[in-house]
Design an enzyme around this catalytic site. Structure first.
Site, PDB file in Angstrom:
ATOM      1  N   LYS A 157     -96.609  -1.456  30.764  1.00  0.00           N
ATOM      2  CA  LYS A 157     -96.103  -2.613  31.444  1.00  0.00           C
ATOM      3  C   LYS A 157     -94.991  -3.615  29.915  1.00  0.00           C
ATOM      4  CE  LYS A 157     -99.483  -5.152  29.040  1.00  0.00           C
ATOM      5  NZ  LYS A 157    -100.048  -6.146  28.006  1.00  0.00           N
ATOM      6  N   ASP A 202    -106.946  -4.816  31.020  1.00  0.00           N
ATOM      7  CA  ASP A 202    -105.650  -5.042  32.051  1.00  0.00           C
ATOM      8  C   ASP A 202    -105.319  -3.012  32.680  1.00  0.00           C
ATOM      9  OD1 ASP A 202    -104.354  -6.435  30.543  1.00  0.00           O
ATOM     10  OD2 ASP A 202    -103.073  -4.696  28.919  1.00  0.00           O
TER      11      ASP A 202
END
Length: 304
Positions: free
Chosen positions: A19, A144
């Site tokens: 990401k 996350d």
């Protein structure tokens, strides 16, 4: 990909995508010392590759690229947490990881590996736990992980637990990792870190992306402190300057810029950077490649 009804004994080459944080604002700090953040997370097509095989002896065996002792590896911890949550103590698996995402880059590699582990073993072990339960298990292991399990680009708030899917224009990015990581703990404990960015509503960022893209929204509050701890980050930012605005992703040390030229490896850039640095030309993803594996029957029927 095999259907759950086929009762597979292994999965080969499952992706764990990285990401980027388009921005990262630190808006405050809780009484327990954890920082309150706002960010936009996007998935990109740089990914680790994971293989999973059933074991009949109840062992969790980790092979492939390792960055710590196997028992402390996040994939192993995720597998153990999953079988405890499902009350399946005898469930076993071999987990093989081939790393492509640099460690300590702020790109979520370890968290993404753990998320893919939860998604894959949920199916391989025939547990059929819903996505929100997988996200709850993941949240206890790393902030996350729920983002990767939910599998959509998102506006992220709180300490990472408030995740709202968000449309982000598709794009290509130039990403540069300067050969070493930087300590997230040192960044967040630094007295130089600002913790008072203004909290903004998701609608403000949505309007920004609609009306001002490809300009990047916000800024990264961690970047200045990270550069003070690791000067190579500043060198990497300077190296990406020909692409336009460059910034650090997450807590670093990787930096990125929109790649509007589509050049995979600009010769001038490759000549300037040290041999142990890594350059990636990546594309954003509309969703996690394994998103269908966590959709409910209702979502499948409506195409969500």
């Amino acid at each position: 990909m095999p259907a759950a009804s086929q009762a597979p004994r292994k999965f080969i080459g499952l992706p764990a995508p990285a990401k980027l944080n388009l921005f990262l604002h630190v808006i405050g700090r809780r009484a327990d010392g954890k920082h309150l953040l706002e960010s936009i997370f996007i998935l990109i097509d740089l990914a680790d590759e994971l293989d999973f095989s059933l074991r009949d002896d109840g062992a969790i065996v980790r092979t492939g690229d390792l960055e710590c002792e196997a028992e402390n590896d996040l994939c192993v911890r995720a597998a153990d947490a999953l079988r405890k949550a499902a009350n399946k103590p005898q469930a076993g698996a071999e987990i093989h990881v081939k790393k492509h995402i640099p460690a300590g880059a702020g790109m979520g590699g370890g968290s993404s590996d753990a998320a893919t582990t939860l998604i894959a073993l949920n199916r391989l072990w025939g547990l059929d736990l819903p996505r929100e339960e997988l996200a709850r298990i993941g949240e206890a292991l790393g902030a996350d992980i729920p983002f990767f399990i939910r599998g959509k680009n998102a506006f992220v708030e709180g300490i990472g637990e408030i995740i709202t899917p968000m449309d982000v224009p598709p794009a290509e990015y130039a990403v540069l990792w300067p050969g070493r990581g930087v300590s997230t703990a040192k960044i967040f404990s630094s007295p130089s870190l600002t913790r008072d960015s203004e909290s903004l509503k998701i609608a403000i960022f949505s309007d920004f992306l609609r009306n001002r893209w490809p300009e990047l929204p916000g800024h990264n509050d961690l970047q200045k402190t990270a550069v003070g701890l690791e000067p190579a980050i500043l060198q990497a930012l300077d190296a990406l300057a020909p692409f336009g605005e460059a910034r650090m992703t997450g807590s670093g040390s990787a930096v990125f810029a929109l790649n509007r030229t589509g050049s995979a490896e600009p010769a001038s850039l490759m000549e300037r950077i040290p041999v142990d640095w890594r350059f990636f030309s990546v594309r954003s993803l509309p969703e996690h490649p394994l998103c269908a594996w966590t959709r409910s029957a209702e979502e499948e029927s409506t195409g969500v």
